[in-house]
Design a protein around this motif. Structure first.
Motif, PDB file in Angstrom:
ATOM      1  N   LEU A  41       0.821  -1.209   0.000  1.00 60.05           N
ATOM      2  CA  LEU A  41       0.000   0.000   0.000  1.00 60.05           C
ATOM      3  C   LEU A  41       0.860   1.267   0.000  1.00 60.05           C
ATOM      4  O   LEU A  41       1.941   1.295   0.572  1.00 60.05           O
ATOM      5  N   VAL A  42       0.349   2.309  -0.624  1.00 55.14           N
ATOM      6  CA  VAL A  42       0.994   3.618  -0.583  1.00 55.14           C
ATOM      7  C   VAL A  42       0.646   4.273   0.747  1.00 55.14           C
ATOM      8  O   VAL A  42      -0.510   4.262   1.174  1.00 55.14           O
ATOM      9  N   THR A  43       1.639   4.827   1.406  1.00 57.98           N
ATOM     10  CA  THR A  43       1.406   5.451   2.711  1.00 57.98           C
ATOM     11  C   THR A  43       1.905   6.897   2.714  1.00 57.98           C
ATOM     12  O   THR A  43       2.727   7.291   1.880  1.00 57.98           O
ATOM     13  N   ALA A  44       1.408   7.667   3.681  1.00 57.79           N
ATOM     14  CA  ALA A  44       1.812   9.072   3.823  1.00 57.79           C
ATOM     15  C   ALA A  44       1.937   9.393   5.307  1.00 57.79           C
ATOM     16  O   ALA A  44       1.122   8.953   6.116  1.00 57.79           O
ATOM     17  N   ASP A  45       2.944  10.161   5.654  1.00 55.40           N
ATOM     18  CA  ASP A  45       3.203  10.528   7.053  1.00 55.40           C
ATOM     19  C   ASP A  45       2.368  11.756   7.393  1.00 55.40           C
ATOM     20  O   ASP A  45       2.833  12.893   7.284  1.00 55.40           O
ATOM     21  N   VAL A  46       1.112  11.553   7.811  1.00 55.54           N
ATOM     22  CA  VAL A  46       0.186  12.679   7.967  1.00 55.54           C
ATOM     23  C   VAL A  46      -0.488  12.754   9.341  1.00 55.54           C
ATOM     24  O   VAL A  46      -1.162  13.747   9.632  1.00 55.54           O
ATOM     25  N   ILE A  47      -0.330  11.757  10.194  1.00 52.75           N
ATOM     26  CA  ILE A  47      -0.976  11.768  11.499  1.00 52.75           C
ATOM     27  C   ILE A  47      -0.065  12.440  12.520  1.00 52.75           C
ATOM     28  O   ILE A  47       1.124  12.125  12.621  1.00 52.75           O
ATOM     29  N   SER A  48      -0.626  13.352  13.311  1.00 51.67           N
ATOM     30  CA  SER A  48       0.164  14.049  14.322  1.00 51.67           C
ATOM     31  C   SER A  48       0.503  13.094  15.465  1.00 51.67           C
ATOM     32  O   SER A  48      -0.172  12.078  15.661  1.00 51.67           O
ATOM     33  N   PRO A  49       1.542  13.397  16.244  1.00 56.15           N
ATOM     34  CA  PRO A  49       1.914  12.526  17.371  1.00 56.15           C
ATOM     35  C   PRO A  49       0.759  12.267  18.330  1.00 56.15           C
ATOM     36  O   PRO A  49       0.627  11.176  18.873  1.00 56.15           O
ATOM     37  N   SER A  50      -0.105  13.263  18.541  1.00 49.79           N
ATOM     38  CA  SER A  50      -1.213  13.084  19.483  1.00 49.79           C
ATOM     39  C   SER A  50      -2.230  12.068  18.996  1.00 49.79           C
ATOM     40  O   SER A  50      -2.980  11.486  19.789  1.00 49.79           O
ATOM     41  N   GLY A  51      -2.275  11.831  17.684  1.00 43.83           N
ATOM     42  CA  GLY A  51      -3.252  10.906  17.141  1.00 43.83           C
ATOM     43  C   GLY A  51      -2.728   9.505  16.902  1.00 43.83           C
ATOM     44  O   GLY A  51      -3.507   8.590  16.613  1.00 43.83           O
ATOM     45  N   ARG A  52      -1.427   9.314  17.011  1.00 44.52           N
ATOM     46  CA  ARG A  52      -0.856   7.998  16.706  1.00 44.52           C
ATOM     47  C   ARG A  52      -1.207   6.980  17.781  1.00 44.52           C
ATOM     48  O   ARG A  52      -1.164   7.264  18.976  1.00 44.52           O
ATOM     49  N   VAL A  53      -1.537   5.774  17.335  1.00 45.46           N
ATOM     50  CA  VAL A  53      -1.874   4.698  18.262  1.00 45.46           C
ATOM     51  C   VAL A  53      -0.578   4.165  18.869  1.00 45.46           C
ATOM     52  O   VAL A  53       0.374   3.869  18.151  1.00 45.46           O
ATOM     53  N   PRO A  54      -0.491   4.051  20.207  1.00 46.22           N
ATOM     54  CA  PRO A  54       0.730   3.549  20.847  1.00 46.22           C
ATOM     55  C   PRO A  54       1.139   2.188  20.291  1.00 46.22           C
ATOM     56  O   PRO A  54       0.294   1.328  20.032  1.00 46.22           O
ATOM     57  N   ALA A  55       2.439   2.013  20.108  1.00 49.96           N
ATOM     58  CA  ALA A  55       2.946   0.780  19.514  1.00 49.96           C
ATOM     59  C   ALA A  55       2.528  -0.456  20.303  1.00 49.96           C
ATOM     60  O   ALA A  55       2.250  -1.509  19.721  1.00 49.96           O
ATOM     61  N   GLU A  56       2.437  -0.320  21.622  1.00 49.50           N
ATOM     62  CA  GLU A  56       2.101  -1.496  22.438  1.00 49.50           C
ATOM     63  C   GLU A  56       0.650  -1.946  22.250  1.00 49.50           C
ATOM     64  O   GLU A  56       0.283  -3.053  22.626  1.00 49.50           O
ATOM     65  N   GLN A  57      -0.191  -1.090  21.642  1.00 53.66           N
ATOM     66  CA  GLN A  57      -1.589  -1.467  21.429  1.00 53.66           C
ATOM     67  C   GLN A  57      -1.816  -2.128  20.076  1.00 53.66           C
ATOM     68  O   GLN A  57      -2.871  -2.718  19.847  1.00 53.66           O
ATOM     69  N   ILE A  58      -0.842  -2.036  19.184  1.00 52.87           N
ATOM     70  CA  ILE A  58      -0.977  -2.633  17.857  1.00 52.87           C
ATOM     71  C   ILE A  58      -0.992  -4.152  17.987  1.00 52.87           C
ATOM     72  O   ILE A  58      -0.122  -4.734  18.604  1.00 52.87           O
ATOM     73  N   GLY A  59      -1.969  -4.775  17.400  1.00 58.48           N
ATOM     74  CA  GLY A  59      -2.084  -6.223  17.455  1.00 58.48           C
ATOM     75  C   GLY A  59      -2.853  -6.727  18.656  1.00 58.48           C
ATOM     76  O   GLY A  59      -3.173  -7.918  18.738  1.00 58.48           O
ATOM     77  N   GLN A  60      -3.194  -5.836  19.601  1.00 61.35           N
ATOM     78  CA  GLN A  60      -3.967  -6.217  20.773  1.00 61.35           C
ATOM     79  C   GLN A  60      -5.452  -5.897  20.530  1.00 61.35           C
ATOM     80  O   GLN A  60      -5.789  -5.144  19.616  1.00 61.35           O
ATOM     81  N   PRO A  61      -6.350  -6.491  21.322  1.00 59.64           N
ATOM     82  CA  PRO A  61      -7.763  -6.102  21.213  1.00 59.64           C
ATOM     83  C   PRO A  61      -7.891  -4.588  21.326  1.00 59.64           C
ATOM     84  O   PRO A  61      -7.138  -3.947  22.056  1.00 59.64           O
ATOM     85  N   LEU A  62      -8.829  -4.020  20.589  1.00 54.93           N
ATOM     86  CA  LEU A  62      -8.954  -2.570  20.524  1.00 54.93           C
ATOM     87  C   LEU A  62      -9.207  -2.000  21.915  1.00 54.93           C
ATOM     88  O   LEU A  62     -10.271  -2.188  22.497  1.00 54.93           O
ATOM     89  N   GLN A  63      -8.207  -1.300  22.453  1.00 48.57           N
ATOM     90  CA  GLN A  63      -8.263  -0.821  23.833  1.00 48.57           C
ATOM     91  C   GLN A  63      -8.755   0.615  23.951  1.00 48.57           C
ATOM     92  O   GLN A  63      -9.213   1.038  25.007  1.00 48.57           O
ATOM     93  N   THR A  64      -8.611   1.380  22.902  1.00 44.10           N
ATOM     94  CA  THR A  64      -9.085   2.762  22.893  1.00 44.10           C
ATOM     95  C   THR A  64      -9.864   3.008  21.608  1.00 44.10           C
ATOM     96  O   THR A  64      -9.567   2.422  20.569  1.00 44.10           O
ATOM     97  N   ALA A  65     -10.864   3.869  21.697  1.00 42.36           N
ATOM     98  CA  ALA A  65     -11.639   4.208  20.510  1.00 42.36           C
ATOM     99  C   ALA A  65     -10.731   4.860  19.468  1.00 42.36           C
ATOM    100  O   ALA A  65      -9.764   5.544  19.813  1.00 42.36           O
ATOM    101  N   GLN A  66     -11.043   4.644  18.204  1.00 41.13           N
ATOM    102  CA  GLN A  66     -10.231   5.219  17.128  1.00 41.13           C
ATOM    103  C   GLN A  66     -11.121   5.910  16.108  1.00 41.13           C
ATOM    104  O   GLN A  66     -12.254   5.473  15.848  1.00 41.13           O
ATOM    105  N   ASN A  67     -10.598   6.989  15.531  1.00 44.15           N
ATOM    106  CA  ASN A  67     -11.307   7.763  14.519  1.00 44.15           C
ATOM    107  C   ASN A  67     -10.509   7.764  13.219  1.00 44.15           C
ATOM    108  O   ASN A  67      -9.325   8.094  13.214  1.00 44.15           O
ATOM    109  N   ILE A  68     -11.170   7.404  12.147  1.00 45.86           N
ATOM    110  CA  ILE A  68     -10.533   7.317  10.838  1.00 45.86           C
ATOM    111  C   ILE A  68     -11.149   8.368   9.926  1.00 45.86           C
ATOM    112  O   ILE A  68     -12.376   8.428   9.785  1.00 45.86           O
TER     113      ILE A  68
END
Length: 406
Positions: A41-68
């Motif tokens: 996939l083509v990607t772009a570095d556009v999400i601010s630090p405040s919006g990035r999902v913590p690395a430790e939550q990736i691959g885990q059950p969705l622990q915090t709500a997310q907005n796309i």
């Protein structure tokens, strides 16, 4: 008097690509294709630090709500910055490579609560008159992308950049502006971003073998190329794009176009999730190829892990809503007629829509293994001749996508 668009209305071009991408968890074959997709996939570095999902939550059950934030770009270049061929533009009734202007003609925020078993998609009319992030003044929200891109393009060109590299970097500036503008307008923090262009929608609708829609009356529009009889019909390719792009000669203009896009998305979601697309290798390959060539995602979005988090999501657990508007014909100093909106009212509407029991129950039902009662049931448009309800003057609400549209 407060004028609102129906809760059933929602933009949909880019959502089709993202919904297709996010739910490929039905079979082992689908998972193998996601691995292939994630790497290309083509990607772009556009999400601010405040919006990035913590690395430790990736691959885990969705622990915090997310907005796309999902956007449909009126762009004449592909995801890699190369101009679309003229024969493709001709087929899409899209003029030539100088037409358009990289406006975000579709803007949707998809909210996924903790647990990931439900989703609420909130549409923002493209002509909403708002403050553009970065001190760019007050304009239609669909111009946030193009204004920031034009500024960046001028600066980058002076630095010697050209061709696809110039397009890609300028597009990142445009995406950042669109994200920041939506954040300050809605009060939400955007965690992920996805965009698709005109040709991408064409490819995605073809990949699933067409989508069922229903029209109240026959239409003929030379601007978009829409030429359809009344009643139920299956659309794909250039026909599908014409259906969701038409806004001339519609009773409610762009709001009716949003209603069409929402109905198309509703039917598309049911098609992908319930019609064997994910278990049919040929259809799945076509879907993967369409997504690869047309969708741009934010850098760092692990699609494979995210899809695992959403394995409980079904077409029946996707709710749709549209922000309230006050007027469809606000006179502006430089932008012609626009849609008048009240940011405070919009933020309150968003808070209310995302606090409904059906949405907040997602995490509980996910842990208990029970089904989530959706905010709105997503179903194929009715085959009956009963028309969908007319535009409402009542309070905005989350609603379903059913019935025929204008």
């Amino acid at each position: 008097m407060l004028l609102t668009s129906r809760g059933r209305r929602i933009g949909g071009r880019v959502a089709l690509g993202v919904v297709s991408t996010l739910v490929l968890g039905a079979t082992g074959y689908a998972w193998s294709q996601l691995h292939r997709l994630d790497a290309s996939l083509v990607t772009a570095d556009v999400i601010s630090p405040s919006g990035r999902v913590p690395a430790e939550q990736i691959g885990q059950p969705l622990q915090t709500a997310q907005n796309i934030l999902l956007v449909g770009l009126d762009s004449r270049t592909d995801a890699n910055g190369y101009p679309l061929p003229q024969n493709v533009l001709d087929a899409l009734h899209a003029g030539d490579s100088t037409d358009g202007g990289d406006t975000t003609d579709t803007m949707i925020v998809v909210h996924i609560p903790v647990g990931g078993a439900a989703a609420t998609a909130i549409s923002i009319p493209r002509d909403s008159y708002v403050d553009i992030a970065g001190g760019l003044g007050k304009h239609k929200i669909n111009s946030a992308y193009s204004r920031a891109k034009a500024n960046a393009k001028s600066t980058l060109s002076a630095q010697g950049l050209s061709g696809p590299q110039l397009e890609v970097q300028a597009n990142e500036a445009g995406a950042k502006s669109a994200i920041q503008t939506v954040e300050q307008f809605t009060g939400l923090t955007i965690n992920h971003y996805a965009a698709v262009n005109l040709a991408g929608f064409y490819a995605l609708s073809n990949a699933v073998g067409g989508v069922e829609v229903c029209l109240k009356a026959p239409v003929h529009d030379s601007y978009s190329g829409a030429d359809f009889p009344a009643g139920q019909q299956s659309l794909s390719g250039a026909q599908a794009l014409a259906f969701v792009r038409q806004r001339h000669d519609l009773p409610n203009g762009d709001l009716d176009r949003i209603a069409r896009q929402q109905a198309f998305l509703s039917s598309m979601a049911k098609n992908v999730l319930g019609a064997g697309t994910l278990t049919n290798p040929a259809k799945l390959d076509a879907l993967m190829s369409a997504v690869q060539g047309s969708v741009v995602l934010d850098k760092g979005w692990d699609v494979l892990s995210f899809a695992r988090q959403l394995r409980g999501l079904s077409s029946g657990s996707i709710g749709f809503a549209t922000i309230p508007v006050q007027s469809l014909s606000l006179q502006t100093p430089y932008d012609g007629d626009a849609v008048q909106v009240d940011p405070a009212q919009v933020r309150e509407f968003v808070r209310t829509a995302l606090a409904t029991p059906a949405v907040t129950a997602s995490s509980e039902s996910a842990s208990q293994g029970t089904g989530v009662r959706p905010v709105a049931n997503t179903s194929t448009p009715s085959t009956s001749s009963t028309p969908a309800e007319p535009p409402s003057l009542s309070s905005p609400r989350v609603s379903s996508a059913s019935g025929c549209v204008n």
